[in-house]
Design an enzyme around this catalytic site. Structure first.
Site, short mmCIF file in Angstrom:
data_model
loop_
_atom_site.label_atom_id
_atom_site.label_comp_id
_atom_site.label_asym_id
_atom_site.label_seq_id
_atom_site.Cartn_x
_atom_site.Cartn_y
_atom_site.Cartn_z
N CYS A 88 0.88 -1.27 0.12
CA CYS A 88 0.18 -0.01 0.02
C CYS A 88 0.77 1.25 -0.02
CB CYS A 88 -0.92 -0.11 1.08
SG CYS A 88 -2.31 0.95 1.14
N TYR A 89 1.05 2.22 1.08
CA TYR A 89 1.83 3.33 1.15
C TYR A 89 3.24 2.70 1.04
CZ TYR A 89 4.23 7.33 2.76
OH TYR A 89 5.08 8.40 2.89
N HIS A 176 -3.51 -5.18 0.66
CA HIS A 176 -2.96 -5.71 1.80
C HIS A 176 -3.24 -7.05 1.93
CE1 HIS A 176 -2.58 -1.82 3.96
NE2 HIS A 176 -3.45 -1.45 3.10
N SER A 230 -0.62 -12.70 37.60
CA SER A 230 -2.07 -12.16 37.45
C SER A 230 -2.92 -13.27 37.42
CB SER A 230 -2.04 -11.09 36.52
OG SER A 230 -2.24 -11.75 35.12
N GLY A 231 -2.48 -14.44 36.78
CA GLY A 231 -3.46 -15.56 36.44
C GLY A 231 -3.70 -15.63 35.12
N ASP A 234 -0.38 -14.25 29.87
CA ASP A 234 0.99 -13.84 29.90
C ASP A 234 1.96 -14.16 31.05
OD1 ASP A 234 0.17 -12.88 27.43
OD2 ASP A 234 -0.34 -10.90 27.93
N LYS A 376 1.08 -12.32 21.17
CA LYS A 376 0.10 -13.18 22.01
C LYS A 376 -0.13 -14.71 21.53
CE LYS A 376 -2.61 -12.00 25.00
NZ LYS A 376 -2.61 -11.78 26.37
#
Length: 520
Positions: A88-89, A176, A230-231, A234, A376
């Protein structure tokens, strides 16, 4: 700490020219088992030579090549002898840099567009049929002219929808290939990587795991590492990786902020005991968080308060570990990129991430971020390599501020009880119906809205629960999940019957954009 590709491994660079899809391009390359990094457009040629990439991809972007201050490409890039693919660009910038004319098109192209391939013998289009559908998003286009740019594909209004340079290893696509809407985009990217750049495809999670363990061991050298758990996916993968590398030298601190889902603390304890080899500290700080949030309704203020209290609580606990020298965090590559924290990457700060750069310097820890090169989906694959259970690896995302941003209005213990139970019912029904794995993210929201109802022949004036489930590949865009009406009815009936104080359930069918996935 970064785990870059080994010297023997192929590297492809994506030059970020401001595209919302730049990270998606990088992900698509890594999905083809080729290591990839994003770099800023003005990275010196000397650094690019040092990185020694097998190929370079120029991303799209919102600019016009004629805009003042628009990102430009150093013409010297095209003299390095490295294959280049402009998207594209990126195509317009490459062609313009080499003397081609770029103009505002008479007909702009946005969305699904029919493409006619006229260069089927070119290696970029090997295996791509003569007619297909691609995704366009442009107002400018490269003008046909001298024989320097050979046409490879065209649309009804764009004669150079794809082209290649007559003498240099440079290709351009006006569409794209990285988005799912382009039918044969994956094939085109694979052709560039393997047919043109001659990559070997050695980027695998098993190799990454082996390298990461070695790097952590060399960095830590027998000292204690503290990990914030945190559970979520990640932090869980980060903790498991640390346990694999240093065992009992890893101490995980799990802060119960009172804003967690039903059974979250018990789930983390059980998972840790069964799948980790380090030590776990669980800190009950619910009262401290709820006290700080009292009377607060504004979303950003909630986030700031939660972030500050978390840092204070974590710092208090971490300071008790007098032998600790390192702090491990589950920072991901998108966090690093969006925070302007990548050494060669784009410098523009898109988002402020609390986990990029570490907790305040006053803690005196050195930072260990073993996931900072991964997206992820790669973290999930690493979790599988580490032997973590599917329910942990594939659990839906959960926001850092927890239920505070799904409890619209003031956050109180009483309102959290209502939200927590409604959310648990929704997820339970999704799992039983086989829909949890079909959705990308699902949750309940407690609205700051009361409505009139009738229950037991009496008038009620109670709370409203919204339920939301979305489908997405990259969380940049999302569509509402087409949950069966019978499932929605069952969820609504259970919530109203089992959660006191709720008399109405609604289903959010907004897409992203214009809405966001979360409500706050």
């Amino acid at each position: 700490m970064t785990m870059t590709a080994p010297a023997t491994q192929d590297l492809v660079l994506v030059v970020d020219l401001g595209s919302q899809y730049a990270q998606l391009i990088a992900r698509r390359i890594r999905e083809r088992k080729v290591y990839c990094r994003l770099i800023r457009h003005d990275l010196p040629l000397s650094r690019i030579r040092e990185l020694n990439p097998k190929g370079i991809i120029l991303s799209g972007g919102p600019s016009s090549v004629y805009d003042k201050g628009s990102p430009a490409i150093d013409p010297g890039l095209f003299q390095l002898g490295i294959p280049v693919l402009g998207i594209c660009y990126g195509m317009q910038a490459a062609c313009y840099s080499l003397g081609a004319e770029v103009k505002c098109a008479d007909h702009r192209e946005f969305g699904r567009t029919a493409l006619e391939c006229i260069g089927t013998n070119d290696p970029l289009f090997k295996g791509v049929p003569p007619q297909s559908i691609v995704w366009m998003s442009h107002g400018d286009q490269v003008m046909p002219g001298a024989n320097v740019w050979l046409p490879l594909a065209q649309s009804a209004t764009c004669p150079l929808a794809a082209a290649r340079h007559a003498s240099l290893p440079i290709w351009g696509l006006q569409f794209h290939p990285e988005v799912a809407h382009t039918e044969h985009g994956a094939q085109i990217l694979e052709n560039f990587l393997y047919g043109i750049c001659h990559c070997s495809g050695g980027w695998t999670m098993s190799d990454y795991l082996e390298t990461a363990v070695s790097v952590i061991q060399e960095r830590v050298k027998g000292k204690t590492v503290i990990c914030g758990l945190s559970g979520g996916v990640d932090s869980s993968v980060c903790a498991a990786l640390l346990a694999r590398a240093v065992g009992k030298q890893a101490i995980c601190i799990f802060v119960d902020n009172g804003l967690l889902r039903e059974g979250e603390v018990e789930s983390v304890r059980a998972a840790f005991e069964n799948h980790f080899g380090g030590q776990l500290r669980v800190i009950d700080a619910a009262e401290r968080f709820l006290s700080a949030l009292k009377g607060v309704s504004e979303p950003q203020q909630k986030r700031r308060i939660i972030g500050h209290v978390f840092i204070d609580v974590f710092a208090d606990e971490a300071s008790r570990e007098t032998g600790a020298h390192f702090l491990a965090q589950g920072t991901l590559y998108p966090d690093v990129i969006e925070s302007g924290g990548a050494a060669d990457g784009p410098a523009v700060v898109i988002k402020s991430h609390h986990n990029v750069g570490g907790l305040p310097d006053k803690l005196g820890f050195e930072l260990v971020e073993p996931l900072r090169d991964l997206f992820k989906d790669e973290v999930r694959r690493l979790g599988i390599e580490l032997g973590l259970p599917d329910q942990m690896v594939w659990r839906h995302p959960f926001p850092g501020p927890g239920l505070a941003v799904r409890c619209l209005g003031e956050v109180t213990a009483e309102r959290l009880i209502v939200l927590r139970r409604a959310d648990a019912i929704f997820l339970e029904e999704l799992r039983q119906a086989g829909w949890y794995g079909k959705t990308s993210q699902a949750f309940a929201v407690l609205l700051p809205v009361r409505s009139v109802g009738v229950m037991g022949d009496g008038r009620t004036y109670d709370e409203t629960i919204a339920i939301r489930a979305v489908d997405t590949d990259d969380f940049m865009t999302a569509a509402p999940s087409p949950l069966p009406h019978e499932l929605l009815a069952r969820v609504s009936t259970r919530i109203v019957n089992e959660v006191r104080g709720v008399n109405r359930v609604v289903y959010d069918i907004s897409s992203k954009p214009p809405a966001t996935i979360e409500w706050e």
